[in-house]
Design a protein around this motif. Sequence first.
Motif, PDB file in Angstrom:
ATOM      1  N   LYS A  59      -5.228  12.302  13.274  1.00  0.00           N
ATOM      2  CA  LYS A  59      -5.862  12.282  11.846  1.00  0.00           C
ATOM      3  C   LYS A  59      -5.800  10.972  11.418  1.00  0.00           C
ATOM      4  O   LYS A  59      -4.564  10.350  11.501  1.00  0.00           O
ATOM      5  CB  LYS A  59      -4.934  13.185  10.909  1.00  0.00           C
ATOM      6  N   VAL A  60      -6.911  10.174  10.936  1.00  0.00           N
ATOM      7  CA  VAL A  60      -6.464   9.251   9.956  1.00  0.00           C
ATOM      8  C   VAL A  60      -5.873   9.267   8.672  1.00  0.00           C
ATOM      9  O   VAL A  60      -5.938  10.314   8.011  1.00  0.00           O
ATOM     10  CB  VAL A  60      -8.176   8.502   9.417  1.00  0.00           C
ATOM     11  N   ILE A  61      -4.532   8.287   8.722  1.00  0.00           N
ATOM     12  CA  ILE A  61      -3.883   8.446   7.642  1.00  0.00           C
ATOM     13  C   ILE A  61      -4.129   7.013   6.644  1.00  0.00           C
ATOM     14  O   ILE A  61      -3.535   7.282   5.444  1.00  0.00           O
ATOM     15  CB  ILE A  61      -2.500   8.531   8.200  1.00  0.00           C
ATOM     16  N   ALA A  62      -4.577   6.198   7.229  1.00  0.00           N
ATOM     17  CA  ALA A  62      -4.942   5.004   6.263  1.00  0.00           C
ATOM     18  C   ALA A  62      -5.769   3.951   6.962  1.00  0.00           C
ATOM     19  O   ALA A  62      -5.901   3.996   8.168  1.00  0.00           O
ATOM     20  CB  ALA A  62      -3.525   4.045   6.234  1.00  0.00           C
ATOM     21  N   THR A  63      -6.459   3.198   6.191  1.00  0.00           N
ATOM     22  CA  THR A  63      -7.371   2.342   6.938  1.00  0.00           C
ATOM     23  C   THR A  63      -7.281   0.936   6.148  1.00  0.00           C
ATOM     24  O   THR A  63      -6.697   0.719   4.850  1.00  0.00           O
ATOM     25  CB  THR A  63      -9.030   2.646   6.534  1.00  0.00           C
ATOM     26  N   GLY A  64      -7.775  -0.103   6.707  1.00  0.00           N
ATOM     27  CA  GLY A  64      -7.679  -1.427   6.108  1.00  0.00           C
ATOM     28  C   GLY A  64      -9.073  -1.872   6.389  1.00  0.00           C
ATOM     29  O   GLY A  64      -9.724  -1.819   7.333  1.00  0.00           O
ATOM     30  N   THR A  65      -9.786  -2.815   5.301  1.00  0.00           N
ATOM     31  CA  THR A  65     -10.846  -3.603   5.412  1.00  0.00           C
ATOM     32  C   THR A  65     -10.733  -4.975   5.105  1.00  0.00           C
ATOM     33  O   THR A  65     -10.272  -5.285   3.862  1.00  0.00           O
ATOM     34  CB  THR A  65     -12.017  -2.751   4.368  1.00  0.00           C
ATOM     35  N   ARG A  66     -11.243  -6.027   6.090  1.00  0.00           N
ATOM     36  CA  ARG A  66     -11.194  -6.988   5.516  1.00  0.00           C
ATOM     37  C   ARG A  66     -12.521  -7.630   4.622  1.00  0.00           C
ATOM     38  O   ARG A  66     -13.498  -7.174   4.736  1.00  0.00           O
ATOM     39  CB  ARG A  66     -11.556  -7.829   6.924  1.00  0.00           C
ATOM     40  N   THR A  67     -11.931  -8.116   3.550  1.00  0.00           N
ATOM     41  CA  THR A  67     -12.933  -8.889   2.490  1.00  0.00           C
ATOM     42  C   THR A  67     -12.626 -10.465   2.259  1.00  0.00           C
ATOM     43  O   THR A  67     -11.539 -10.752   2.846  1.00  0.00           O
ATOM     44  CB  THR A  67     -12.554  -8.009   1.486  1.00  0.00           C
ATOM     45  N   THR A 113     -11.305 -11.664   0.034  1.00  0.00           N
ATOM     46  CA  THR A 113     -10.020 -11.911  -0.837  1.00  0.00           C
ATOM     47  C   THR A 113      -8.911 -11.338  -0.041  1.00  0.00           C
ATOM     48  O   THR A 113      -7.817 -11.339  -0.544  1.00  0.00           O
ATOM     49  CB  THR A 113     -10.232 -11.127  -2.118  1.00  0.00           C
ATOM     50  N   GLY A 114      -9.033 -10.914   1.317  1.00  0.00           N
ATOM     51  CA  GLY A 114      -8.117 -10.213   2.085  1.00  0.00           C
ATOM     52  C   GLY A 114      -8.117  -8.991   2.531  1.00  0.00           C
ATOM     53  O   GLY A 114      -9.468  -8.394   2.512  1.00  0.00           O
ATOM     54  N   TRP A 115      -7.280  -8.359   3.217  1.00  0.00           N
ATOM     55  CA  TRP A 115      -7.283  -7.030   3.609  1.00  0.00           C
ATOM     56  C   TRP A 115      -6.963  -6.063   2.711  1.00  0.00           C
ATOM     57  O   TRP A 115      -6.085  -5.883   1.870  1.00  0.00           O
ATOM     58  CB  TRP A 115      -6.259  -6.874   4.809  1.00  0.00           C
ATOM     59  N   HIS A 116      -7.751  -4.985   2.347  1.00  0.00           N
ATOM     60  CA  HIS A 116      -7.762  -3.810   1.427  1.00  0.00           C
ATOM     61  C   HIS A 116      -7.272  -2.683   2.294  1.00  0.00           C
ATOM     62  O   HIS A 116      -8.134  -2.215   3.007  1.00  0.00           O
ATOM     63  CB  HIS A 116      -9.014  -3.622   0.472  1.00  0.00           C
ATOM     64  N   VAL A 117      -6.066  -2.130   2.114  1.00  0.00           N
ATOM     65  CA  VAL A 117      -5.619  -1.082   2.617  1.00  0.00           C
ATOM     66  C   VAL A 117      -5.565   0.118   1.653  1.00  0.00           C
ATOM     67  O   VAL A 117      -5.163  -0.100   0.644  1.00  0.00           O
ATOM     68  CB  VAL A 117      -3.860  -1.396   3.095  1.00  0.00           C
ATOM     69  N   THR A 118      -5.995   1.205   2.273  1.00  0.00           N
ATOM     70  CA  THR A 118      -6.189   2.191   1.260  1.00  0.00           C
ATOM     71  C   THR A 118      -4.789   2.955   0.718  1.00  0.00           C
ATOM     72  O   THR A 118      -4.874   3.594  -0.122  1.00  0.00           O
ATOM     73  CB  THR A 118      -6.852   3.500   2.189  1.00  0.00           C
ATOM     74  N   THR A 119      -3.560   2.450   1.347  1.00  0.00           N
ATOM     75  CA  THR A 119      -2.413   3.105   0.662  1.00  0.00           C
ATOM     76  C   THR A 119      -1.697   1.797  -0.039  1.00  0.00           C
ATOM     77  O   THR A 119      -0.458   2.191  -0.279  1.00  0.00           O
ATOM     78  CB  THR A 119      -1.490   3.414   2.099  1.00  0.00           C
ATOM     79  N   TRP A 120      -2.104   0.716  -0.254  1.00  0.00           N
ATOM     80  CA  TRP A 120      -1.735  -0.484  -0.928  1.00  0.00           C
ATOM     81  C   TRP A 120      -2.411  -1.001  -1.911  1.00  0.00           C
ATOM     82  O   TRP A 120      -3.658  -1.140  -1.868  1.00  0.00           O
ATOM     83  CB  TRP A 120      -1.273  -1.391   0.021  1.00  0.00           C
ATOM     84  N   PRO A 121      -1.925  -1.121  -3.150  1.00  0.00           N
ATOM     85  CA  PRO A 121      -2.823  -1.373  -4.488  1.00  0.00           C
ATOM     86  C   PRO A 121      -3.219  -2.841  -4.353  1.00  0.00           C
ATOM     87  O   PRO A 121      -4.570  -3.045  -5.068  1.00  0.00           O
ATOM     88  CB  PRO A 121      -1.847  -1.335  -5.379  1.00  0.00           C
TER      89      PRO A 121
END
Length: 73
Positions: A17-25, A27-35
């Motif tokens: 089960k996916v619990i978190a994802t990160g996407t590179r932009t 401005t940096g990596w945006h992680v679903t569990t970090w603001p």
Amino acid sequence: MALEITKTTMTATLNDKVIATGTRTPTGWHVTTWPTPLDRNAAITALSLAERIITHGEDDPCVIEWRRELAHG
């Protein structure tokens, strides 16, 4: 936990089960569990943190320390 990392995405799974994802932009990596945006290494830590919270709880010493490290970059 399984962690899949590509040049533009990161995905952490637990029990398939996916619990978190990160996407590179730009401005940096945006992680679903970090603001806030993170660098690559901090994004990996944030994904590991998501798994640790699920398996060990909010009061786990590693959870507390990893949050502190991420907050102070």
